[in-house]
Design a protein around this motif. Sequence first.
Motif, mmCIF file in Angstrom:
data_model
loop_
_atom_site.group_PDB
_atom_site.id
_atom_site.type_symbol
_atom_site.label_atom_id
_atom_site.label_comp_id
_atom_site.label_asym_id
_atom_site.label_seq_id
_atom_site.Cartn_x
_atom_site.Cartn_y
_atom_site.Cartn_z
ATOM 1 N N LYS A 4 0.819 -1.207 0.000
ATOM 2 C CA LYS A 4 0.000 0.000 0.000
ATOM 3 C C LYS A 4 0.852 1.256 0.000
ATOM 4 O O LYS A 4 0.428 2.291 -0.478
ATOM 5 N N THR A 5 2.053 1.158 0.564
ATOM 6 C CA THR A 5 2.967 2.294 0.551
ATOM 7 C C THR A 5 3.728 2.264 -0.763
ATOM 8 O O THR A 5 4.366 1.277 -1.099
ATOM 9 N N LYS A 6 3.630 3.343 -1.506
ATOM 10 C CA LYS A 6 4.250 3.423 -2.837
ATOM 11 C C LYS A 6 5.559 4.201 -2.763
ATOM 12 O O LYS A 6 5.635 5.251 -2.119
ATOM 13 N N ILE A 7 6.571 3.681 -3.456
ATOM 14 C CA ILE A 7 7.880 4.319 -3.528
ATOM 15 C C ILE A 7 8.124 4.731 -4.975
ATOM 16 O O ILE A 7 8.024 3.906 -5.882
ATOM 17 N N HIS A 8 8.444 5.997 -5.178
ATOM 18 C CA HIS A 8 8.758 6.487 -6.519
ATOM 19 C C HIS A 8 10.178 7.037 -6.495
ATOM 20 O O HIS A 8 10.475 7.972 -5.739
ATOM 21 N N ALA A 9 11.045 6.442 -7.297
ATOM 22 C CA ALA A 9 12.445 6.863 -7.364
ATOM 23 C C ALA A 9 12.867 6.924 -8.827
ATOM 24 O O ALA A 9 13.010 5.889 -9.475
#
Length: 154
Positions: A4-9
């Motif tokens: 549910k926690t989204k990481i954008h890198a």
Amino acid sequence: MEQKTKIHAENDRQEIIVTRVFDLPLELLFKAYVEPEIVEQWMGTKVLKLESHNHGSYQFETTDPRGSKHLFNGTIHAFEPNQKIIRTFEMENTPFPVQLEFLTFEPIGEEQSKLTMHIVYKSVADRDNMLKLPFAQGINMAHNRLQEIALKTN
């Protein structure tokens, strides 16, 4: 199971954007970041100090499975209740330099809220080294605990 926690890198950038929509009213989500008793529960850490105000500071202590203690600390540069926290974050005795974190809290209706964490690292290499760790899984697990624990404090 989808995280549910989204990481954008993005490539060649020294930042990470972390987003999570919680099934929590905004006030409960914010409270989970500023009340030591709640922080200790969802982060699995001991809060040695947490001064939730402009120019405040914090220090957390975690004990790993081998019994070694690790300190985390920082300065709170800006603090607006139920809106934002701007702070530094440092893991003592690690090769990671201090990072800058911009946390914004937004309501999404009565019973949902969104957290956006914009984390800036000293270099692209530092950011990439952080992503080599189980960063995404760890923050997702912590946010899952936050959701569960914050609901119980209501």
